[in-house]
Enzyme design. Structure first.
Site, short mmCIF file in Angstrom:
data_model
loop_
_atom_site.label_atom_id
_atom_site.label_comp_id
_atom_site.label_asym_id
_atom_site.label_seq_id
_atom_site.Cartn_x
_atom_site.Cartn_y
_atom_site.Cartn_z
N ASP A 27 0.84 -1.20 0.00
CA ASP A 27 0.00 0.00 0.00
C ASP A 27 0.88 1.25 0.00
OD1 ASP A 27 -2.39 1.64 0.44
OD2 ASP A 27 -1.66 1.84 2.48
N GLU A 36 -1.97 -5.17 -3.80
CA GLU A 36 -1.03 -4.46 -2.93
C GLU A 36 0.03 -5.40 -2.37
OE1 GLU A 36 -3.69 -0.73 -1.27
OE2 GLU A 36 -3.67 -2.60 -0.12
#
Length: 250
Positions: free
Chosen positions: A65, A137
């Site tokens: 992320d 992610e």
């Protein structure tokens, strides 16, 4: 970086994913971990076969992320040198959103390689946007740990290119759009309320509700800002549906 020994051979779906990523992992276990949903971990722990310790992709998702956020921010700064933060912010938020990440997962045909518990697979959990977005992610995090920023930048620039090209103007943040909607009708400003905060400290999930004229929208996200934006979008969708119905009645 310490590479795990006695790695398990890649499944054919994982090998195909490497080809689609355009990146060959030195540590295959990193890719396998990035594709492991937490439900598969719990199922493994409850089974008799406990010889090999299995971990989920949550830690890789955490770093992925942040890596995606950095790569995207740098790309946007270079691509739009004359735009200010007020325009770059909504662009960035949109491009790293769960919705876009799910689109990227579809491009990569990621669902074929995600490991989930058998009962979750039966109900199609590996097709849900949240699971797909988290896996994207996690893969970016695994690529960063395995090979640094360069392969991540290459992949992001490749698979996000069409989405950026399709949006020449910066998207309007849902919170801003909702505020403009109520101001145009001389209504009180939206009220946002935190409903719950769940999950571990490194990957919390916030649930927010927003109310306008007794009509409620709800949203969730890994930060209050993201959850508020999702709630605003949910409410805007409801308000627009009500408007359409009223127009039909007229």
């Amino acid at each position: 970086m310490k590479v795990e020994t006695q790695e398990k051979p890649l499944h054919p779906s994982e090998k195909l994913l490497e080809d689609r990523l355009g990146y060959q992992f030195r540590s295959k276990s990193l890719l396998q971990k990035a594709l492991t949903h937490r439900s598969a971990v719990y199922e493994h722990r409850s089974s008799r076969n406990k010889a090999r310790r299995v971990r989920s992709n949550e830690r890789l998702e955490f770093i992925g992320d942040r890596v995606l956020g950095l790569v995207m921010a740098e790309w946007l700064l270079k691509r739009y040198p004359n735009e200010q933060e007020g325009d770059l912010g909504p662009r960035h938020a949109h491009l790293v959103s769960k919705t876009v990440l799910a689109q990227i997962a579809a491009k990569l045909e990621l669902f074929e390689a995600i490991h989930v518990a058998s009962h979750e697979e039966k109900v199609g959990v590996h097709h849900t946007d949240s699971v797909l977005a988290d896996a994207v992610e996690a893969i970016l995090g695994a690529m960063y740990l395995d090979g640094g920023l360069a392969p991540v930048c290459k992949l992001v620039h490749k698979v996000w290119a069409d989405i950026i090209e399709s949006q020449p103007l910066p998207p309007k943040d849902s919170k801003t759009a909702l505020q403009e909607w109520v101001l145009a009708r001389a209504l009180p400003l939206p009220i946002y309320e935190l409903i719950s905060q769940e999950g571990p400290s490194h990957t919390p999930v916030f649930v927010i509700r927003v109310v306008v004229q007794d009509i409620e929208g709800r949203g969730e996200g890994r930060s209050k800002r993201i959850a508020e934006s999702a709630a605003a979008k949910d409410l805007l969708d409801k308000l627009n549906k009500i408007k359409k119905v009223k127009n039909r009645i007229k």
